[in-house]
Design a protein around this motif. Structure first.
Motif, PDB file in Angstrom:
ATOM      1  N   LEU A 164       0.771  -1.346  -0.002  1.00 21.35           N
ATOM      2  CA  LEU A 164      -0.189   0.074   0.500  1.00 21.35           C
ATOM      3  C   LEU A 164       0.632   1.381   0.127  1.00 21.35           C
ATOM      4  N   GLU A 165       1.996   1.292   0.656  1.00 22.16           N
ATOM      5  CA  GLU A 165       2.565   2.300   1.160  1.00 22.16           C
ATOM      6  C   GLU A 165       3.370   2.866  -0.606  1.00 22.16           C
ATOM      7  N   GLU A 166       3.612   1.536  -0.958  1.00 23.60           N
ATOM      8  CA  GLU A 166       4.423   2.049  -2.225  1.00 23.60           C
ATOM      9  C   GLU A 166       3.684   2.566  -3.416  1.00 23.60           C
ATOM     10  N   HIS A 167       2.482   1.571  -3.459  1.00 25.75           N
ATOM     11  CA  HIS A 167       1.183   2.718  -4.224  1.00 25.75           C
ATOM     12  C   HIS A 167       1.167   3.722  -3.908  1.00 25.75           C
ATOM     13  N   LEU A 168       1.214   4.414  -3.313  1.00 23.55           N
ATOM     14  CA  LEU A 168       0.680   5.558  -2.772  1.00 23.55           C
ATOM     15  C   LEU A 168       2.337   6.559  -2.890  1.00 23.55           C
ATOM     16  N   LEU A 169       2.888   6.060  -3.130  1.00 22.38           N
ATOM     17  CA  LEU A 169       4.015   6.548  -3.513  1.00 22.38           C
ATOM     18  C   LEU A 169       4.411   6.866  -4.722  1.00 22.38           C
ATOM     19  N   ARG A 170       4.256   5.331  -5.053  1.00 23.03           N
ATOM     20  CA  ARG A 170       4.058   5.788  -7.312  1.00 23.03           C
ATOM     21  C   ARG A 170       2.731   6.980  -7.407  1.00 23.03           C
ATOM     22  N   HIS A 171       1.804   6.474  -7.383  1.00 22.97           N
ATOM     23  CA  HIS A 171       0.609   7.124  -7.911  1.00 22.97           C
ATOM     24  C   HIS A 171       0.906   8.556  -7.170  1.00 22.97           C
ATOM     25  N   GLY A 172       1.623   9.012  -5.941  1.00 27.75           N
ATOM     26  CA  GLY A 172       2.058  10.254  -6.002  1.00 27.75           C
ATOM     27  C   GLY A 172       2.410  11.423  -6.215  1.00 27.75           C
ATOM     28  N   LYS A 173       3.665  10.631  -7.352  1.00 30.32           N
ATOM     29  CA  LYS A 173       4.999  10.791  -7.119  1.00 30.32           C
ATOM     30  C   LYS A 173       5.912  11.470  -6.303  1.00 30.32           C
ATOM     31  N   VAL A 174       6.082  10.618  -5.396  1.00 31.50           N
ATOM     32  CA  VAL A 174       6.716  11.408  -4.661  1.00 31.50           C
ATOM     33  C   VAL A 174       7.774  10.430  -3.860  1.00 31.50           C
ATOM     34  N   ARG A 175       8.962  10.548  -3.313  1.00 29.67           N
ATOM     35  CA  ARG A 175       9.992   9.382  -2.523  1.00 29.67           C
ATOM     36  C   ARG A 175       9.675   8.945  -1.562  1.00 29.67           C
ATOM     37  N   HIS A 176       9.184   9.813  -0.272  1.00 30.85           N
ATOM     38  CA  HIS A 176       9.229   9.045   1.000  1.00 30.85           C
ATOM     39  C   HIS A 176       7.127   9.149   1.583  1.00 30.85           C
ATOM     40  N   TRP A 177       7.381   8.611   2.533  1.00 31.60           N
ATOM     41  CA  TRP A 177       6.117   8.715   3.192  1.00 31.60           C
ATOM     42  C   TRP A 177       6.033  10.486   3.650  1.00 31.60           C
ATOM     43  N   SER A 178       6.624  10.948   4.672  1.00 35.48           N
ATOM     44  CA  SER A 178       6.676  12.252   4.553  1.00 35.48           C
ATOM     45  C   SER A 178       6.176  13.260   3.206  1.00 35.48           C
ATOM     46  N   GLU A 179       6.640  12.949   2.617  1.00 37.57           N
ATOM     47  CA  GLU A 179       6.218  13.979   1.973  1.00 37.57           C
ATOM     48  C   GLU A 179       4.679  13.502   1.458  1.00 37.57           C
ATOM     49  N   TRP A 180       4.511  12.469   1.287  1.00 38.12           N
ATOM     50  CA  TRP A 180       2.775  12.227   0.195  1.00 38.12           C
ATOM     51  C   TRP A 180       2.375  12.247   1.368  1.00 38.12           C
ATOM     52  N   TRP A 181       1.733  12.111   2.544  1.00 42.94           N
ATOM     53  CA  TRP A 181       1.404  12.504   3.967  1.00 42.94           C
ATOM     54  C   TRP A 181       1.741  14.504   3.854  1.00 42.94           C
ATOM     55  N   HIS A 182       2.649  15.781   3.570  1.00 48.28           N
ATOM     56  CA  HIS A 182       2.662  16.616   3.316  1.00 48.28           C
ATOM     57  C   HIS A 182       1.733  16.822   2.754  1.00 48.28           C
ATOM     58  N   GLN A 183       1.546  16.468   1.329  1.00 52.52           N
ATOM     59  CA  GLN A 183       0.955  16.854  -0.055  1.00 52.52           C
ATOM     60  C   GLN A 183      -0.597  16.851  -0.412  1.00 52.52           C
ATOM     61  N   TYR A 184      -0.809  15.700   0.186  1.00 57.83           N
ATOM     62  CA  TYR A 184      -2.117  14.644   0.285  1.00 57.83           C
ATOM     63  C   TYR A 184      -2.917  14.828   1.568  1.00 57.83           C
ATOM     64  N   VAL A 185      -2.599  15.289   2.563  1.00 56.50           N
ATOM     65  CA  VAL A 185      -3.101  15.438   3.891  1.00 56.50           C
ATOM     66  C   VAL A 185      -2.941  16.499   4.732  1.00 56.50           C
ATOM     67  N   GLU A 186      -1.933  16.665   4.814  1.00 57.74           N
ATOM     68  CA  GLU A 186      -0.975  18.469   5.985  1.00 57.74           C
ATOM     69  C   GLU A 186      -2.001  19.253   5.658  1.00 57.74           C
ATOM     70  N   VAL A 187      -1.186  19.306   4.053  1.00 60.04           N
ATOM     71  CA  VAL A 187      -2.063  20.622   3.049  1.00 60.04           C
ATOM     72  C   VAL A 187      -3.654  20.812   3.621  1.00 60.04           C
ATOM     73  N   PRO A 188      -4.091  19.721   2.386  1.00 61.45           N
ATOM     74  CA  PRO A 188      -5.847  19.903   2.278  1.00 61.45           C
ATOM     75  C   PRO A 188      -6.362  19.809   4.367  1.00 61.45           C
ATOM     76  N   LEU A 189      -5.755  19.076   5.135  1.00 57.55           N
ATOM     77  CA  LEU A 189      -6.546  19.476   5.985  1.00 57.55           C
ATOM     78  C   LEU A 189      -6.227  20.769   6.862  1.00 57.55           C
ATOM     79  N   GLY A 190      -5.215  21.686   6.701  1.00 55.55           N
ATOM     80  CA  GLY A 190      -5.161  22.890   6.946  1.00 55.55           C
ATOM     81  C   GLY A 190      -6.282  23.662   7.548  1.00 55.55           C
ATOM     82  N   ASP A 191      -7.329  23.883   6.441  1.00 57.45           N
ATOM     83  CA  ASP A 191      -8.551  24.561   6.446  1.00 57.45           C
ATOM     84  C   ASP A 191      -9.427  23.854   6.407  1.00 57.45           C
ATOM     85  N   SER A 192      -9.421  23.177   6.824  1.00 62.83           N
ATOM     86  CA  SER A 192     -10.620  22.190   7.201  1.00 62.83           C
ATOM     87  C   SER A 192     -11.204  22.555   8.169  1.00 62.83           C
TER      88      SER A 192
END
Length: 964
Positions: free
Chosen positions: A225-253
């Protein structure tokens, strides 16, 4: 322990075993639309409702169950700015009276000391002596790092500084961390990216080997699952994926959307995690533990669940154990703690240490801190900070607090997931000013680090960042895009300085902030050290190296500081206290010293010393006892403890106790591995006590007697033992010969040594030469016979290749018989004078390597002897006659006996020309005999016997009286 979780009340089991709400449940209508959408998606993608539908709908059930819980659950992710921002908002809205926090319950007393520290720091539980755990696990250490951009700090600051609010830690204790985890660790962290030179940053080791406890370990445990998320998210590691797809969208929710999204993510990772193993068991037991503690507190205090807030990781919020909720019914018995005594304190932490311990991407915590500051500026949310927090900016005047908003009833929970999941991503506009600032700053930092960067590189970094963001379907470059662009455009193929561009970007984005524990939060030992070193007038809590100059002659009060520094050098890691000038040995104390001190850098080590005692003297005594009475204690190690006790603690009590222990260890040893170290330390202690004490301590006399008998017993075996080296055998003989006079005065029998030497039968050339030297010292072999044997070795072509090994043995023999230095010089000189070049030249490298490998420390003794024997000028070499070829003066009494005994030269002639002095010395030693006696016996008169046994005296007199 309970079995697998069952369905809660009012629920019917689904086909895949997950909990599904019944048709009449209050939350059914709230998520009906989302359930229908997921059902259609599962049918389309999985060719019919099956396992995929069960997983997707089970996730909705988990969200529904957590949302409807009467006790509000606040899911968080560790060191997430979005979680911290949502926590600050919710605390100001709800104003809960009780905050339940997922943190080791035994760490609660330390949280108030956070205000005396500069974040980040870590709350630590430490145990050096374990009882109930394997001994090889010691010391045990558990840390929980805390940063300002974390939800747990917001909850702690709110609870501690708001009157009438109670903070309750509900997670398992530090003792249970090791009870439940047989792997001695929560998770094996990923290796952080090393710097360019391959040397890790020192700040990454601030936590040592401690086990990390974090709130909200939100990361996929299913590798695919982690490999799938990183590949389709075009990121290298989990911290970058979390920042792009969870951290930033939740900042204003808003609050509801934040909670439901975090519940959903936690449920996803929970349901796709491997379903067996110790990890799952530990996770479920932690959830049972926390809910059990919550219900116990509610029952004891009578608090209303509506006035409480439960802060835990999103992974644990999506729990399906029977004990879940205030109405949980599962029975769970908490096991008692072990007998291990735990010490608690605060230690400095850093962003790099947190990343290294929890397997985060390098720089991710620094980027999170920068994102936290941006979120606060954008949303104008007033965060919570502990009053008087060290290193925190002075808070702005808070606006008048709005009345608390009551939490909506559980049945009124609105589905916010459907809109959140269907909403297209918000395309942030490019902030050119921010990106330009980054590009200029990284070029400036690169120049300072030795890179040939220019304005063109800044432009290239700017354009490449936008290009990379576009290739990755991002409207705005993230810090990770900028980092990749900077590496591509600036680093090229070489790293000229200590840091590479990746590290420079991490520092520029927020820096590796390093925490500091304030003076008031230090343990008593650390405060005592700072107080006792106050006369140095240094800022010891600052990081870095500081130079301390101590002139005890001018300022006698600095002598106490010197004592503390030498003990710190003995107790703390290398570099914490390093002497530049001055030394401390037995019987020697410097009047001027210079030190390099880095106590602020090694603050964690100083704090952990405080867990072992209340003063450094107590800790040093405990460690010396532990070394001396440990299962692997050796005689040399115990003697080293005796020396340290004498040097640093003074007095005789501990030294005498450890000396008696050294006697016990020596009697139990059956090998001679530590003989060289034993000899060196015994000689030093004996010399010290002879000059500093009126009489020798009783343990020293007993040790000499026992050591004499012990080594006499082991000597024949050591001469033939292949595991024993020639240096160890030489050290045994050195102990026997150097301690012989004291041992004989204490009642030992010299015949025991003579018998041990007579029973020795070595076959190795080195040990054979060593045996010959011992026989010369005992009088069983004359020096003339020894010279004759050396000549026979040189005359035998079959033995010449092994001659260097004989010389090596003779050199080692200088340890027990230093008077043989002239014979060794003679043996080497004869080899160079007699061997032809075809034999000598191939033989010479072997001689040099043999002496260098086995007797490098004894070479100066040979050089001094050669300098004394050989002429100082080249012109005198032609007429020079080696002293070993000289004969005693004609007519000198006893000259033939001296030659037979191996003594020669003018010194022997002088002694026999004036026999009165020699007879007087012989009389004092109890030897009877006359020079002119007719029947002198087999050994001759007393003076001749003494001269034969101790020919070095004759040589010394020769040098003194003739000036040769």
């Amino acid at each position: 322990m309970t079995g697998s979780p069952t369905n809660g009340p009012g629920r019917t089991p689904s086909t895949n075993g997950s909990a599904r709400p019944s048709a009449n449940s209050p939350g059914q209508a709230s998520f009906a639309a989302l359930r229908e959408q997921l059902h259609e998606a599962a049918t389309s993608f999985a060719d019919g409702p099956g396992a995929l539908e069960g997983i997707l709908l089970g996730m909705v059930d988990d969200v529904d169950r957590a949302v409807r819980e009467p006790l509000e659950i606040f899911p968080v992710c560790h060191h997430s700015p979005a979680s911290a921002l949502a926590m600050a908002r919710r605390l100001r809205e709800k104003q809960p009276k009780v905050v339940y926090l997922e943190l080791c319950e035994d760490m609660a007393p330390l949280l108030g000391e956070l205000r005396n520290c500069r974040l980040p720091v870590a709350v630590q539980a430490f145990a050096s002596d374990v009882d109930g755990f394997p001994a090889e696990w010691a010391p045990l250490s558990v840390v929980a790092p805390i940063t300002e951009a974390s939800a747990e700090y917001q909850a702690i600051a709110y609870a501690l500084d708001t009157p009438g609010v109670e903070l309750v830690l509900v997670d398992r204790s530090s003792d249970h961390v090791f009870q439940w985890d047989s792997r001695h660790g929560e998770r094996t962290p990923q290796e952080p990216s090393p710097p360019a030179d391959g040397v890790p940053e020192p700040e990454a080791a601030l936590h040592g080997e401690a086990v990390g406890v974090e709130i909200g370990d939100l990361r996929p445990r299913f590798a695919e699952l982690e490999e799938h998320l990183l590949r389709h998210g075009k990121v290298r590691h989990w911290s970058e994926w979390w920042h792009q797809y969870v951290e930033v969208p939740l900042g204003d929710s808003d609050h509801d959307a934040y909670r439901q999204v975090m519940f959903l993510v936690g449920s996803l990772f929970r349901r796709l995690a491997p379903g067996d193993g110790d990890r799952v068991r530990v996770d479920e037991d932690r959830e049972r533990y926390m809910w059990t503690r919550i219900r116990e507190h509610l029952a004891a205090g009578g608090a209303d669940p509506e006035d409480c807030l439960y802060v835990c990781g999103a992974f644990h919020a999506a729990s399906r154990v029977e004990e879940f909720g205030v109405a949980g019914s599962g029975p769970f018995t908490i096991s008692p703690r072990s007998a291990t005594t735990w010490q608690h304190g605060l230690i400095p932490s850093s962003h790099a240490a947190i990343e290294a311990q929890f397997g985060l991407a390098p720089g991710s915590v620094s980027i999170a801190a920068t994102q936290w500051a941006k979120n606060l500026k954008r949303t104008r949310v007033q965060p919570y900070r502990l009053a008087g927090q060290d290193g925190a900016k002075k808070p702005r005047a808070a606006k008048k607090a709005a009345p608390a908003v009551a939490a909506p009833p559980p049945e009124a929970a609105e589905d916010r997931l459907s809109g959140f999941l269907r909403r297209p991503p918000v395309l942030d506009t490019l902030d050119e000013a921010e990106l330009l600032g980054w590009s200029v700053d990284i070029v400036r930092a690169a120049r300072r680090s030795g890179y040939l960067a220019s304005t063109a590189d800044a432009i290239a970094v700017f354009e490449t960042s936008i290009l990379l963001a576009g290739m990755r379907d991002r409207a705005k470059p993230t810090p990770y895009d900028f980092q990749d662009a900077a590496i591509t455009c600036i680093e090229k193929d070489a790293v000229p300085g200590r840091r590479d561009v990746r590290r420079l970007v991490e520092i520029m984005m927020g820096g590796d902030r390093i925490g500091r524990v304030g003076y008031d939060a230090l343990p008593p030992l650390a405060r005592d050290v700072h107080d006792r070193l106050a006369p140095l007038e240094l800022k010891l809590q600052q990081r870095g190296v500081q130079r301390a100059l101590l002139d005890m002659n001018f300022r006698p009060e600095l002598g106490a500081c010197s004592d503390v520094l030498w003990m710190l050098r003995r107790l703390m890691p290398h570099g914490a206290a390093r002497p530049i000038m001055g030394e401390r040995k037995l019987g020697e104390r410097s009047i001027q010293e210079s030190w390099d001190l880095a106590l602020g850098t090694h603050q964690r080590a100083l704090i952990e010393l405080g867990y072992e005692g209340v003063s450094i003297e107590q800790v040093l005594e405990q460690r010396l006892r532990r070394d001396a009475y440990g299962p692997r204690a050796t005689t040399a190690g115990v003697l080293a403890a005796v020396e340290d006790a004498t040097l640093h603690l003074g007095g005789r009590r501990l030294a005498d106790e450890l000396g008696a222990r050294a006697l016990e260890v020596l009697a139990a040893e059956r090998t001679v591995d530590g003989a060289p170290e034993v000899l060196r330390r015994v000689r030093g202690l004996l010399a010290y006590y002879r000059t500093a004490e009126p009489v020798l301590p009783p343990w020293v006399e007993s040790f000499v007697k026992a050591g004499y008998a012990h080594y006499c017993t082991l000597l024949p075996t050591a001469f033939t033992d292949e595991d024993a080296t020639v240096g160890q055998v030489a050290a045994m003989l050195g102990f026997l010969f150097s301690m012989e006079s004291l041992a004989l005065s204490l009642g030992c029998d010299r015949a025991q040594l003579e018998l041990a030497v007579a029973q020795s039968r070595p076959t190795d050339p080195e040990r054979t030469a060593l045996l010959w030297a011992a026989q010369v010292q005992l009088g069983a072999l004359s020096r003339a016979e020894l010279r004759k044997r050396c000549g026979e070795l040189l005359a035998n072509p079959m033995v010449v290749p092994a001659y260097p090994r004989y010389l090596s043995g003779f050199v080692h023999a200088l340890v027990p018989v230093p008077g043989l230095a002239d014979v060794v010089v003679e043996a080497v000189s004869n080899a160079f004078g007699r061997l032809p070049d075809p034999v000598l030249l191939p033989w010479l490298p072997s001689l040099i390597t043999t002496l260098r490998a086995g007797a490098a420390d004894l070479a100066p003794l040979l050089i001094r002897e050669a300098g004394r024997v050989f002429p100082a000028r080249l012109a005198a070499l032609d007429a020079w006659v080696p002293p070993w070829r000289e004969a005693p003066e004609e007519g000198a009494p006893g000259g033939d006996r001296i030659r037979a005994a191996g003594g020669g030269g003018r010194g022997a002639a002088l002694l026999f020309a004036h026999p009165g002095t020699l007879d007087a010395v012989a009389g004092l030693l109890g030897c009877d005999g006359a020079w002119a006696a007719a029947d002198e016996g087999p050994e001759g008169p007393a003076g001749a016997v003494l001269t034969a046994r101790h020919p070095d005296t004759a040589i010394a007199w020769e040098s003194l009286l003739t000036g040769a």
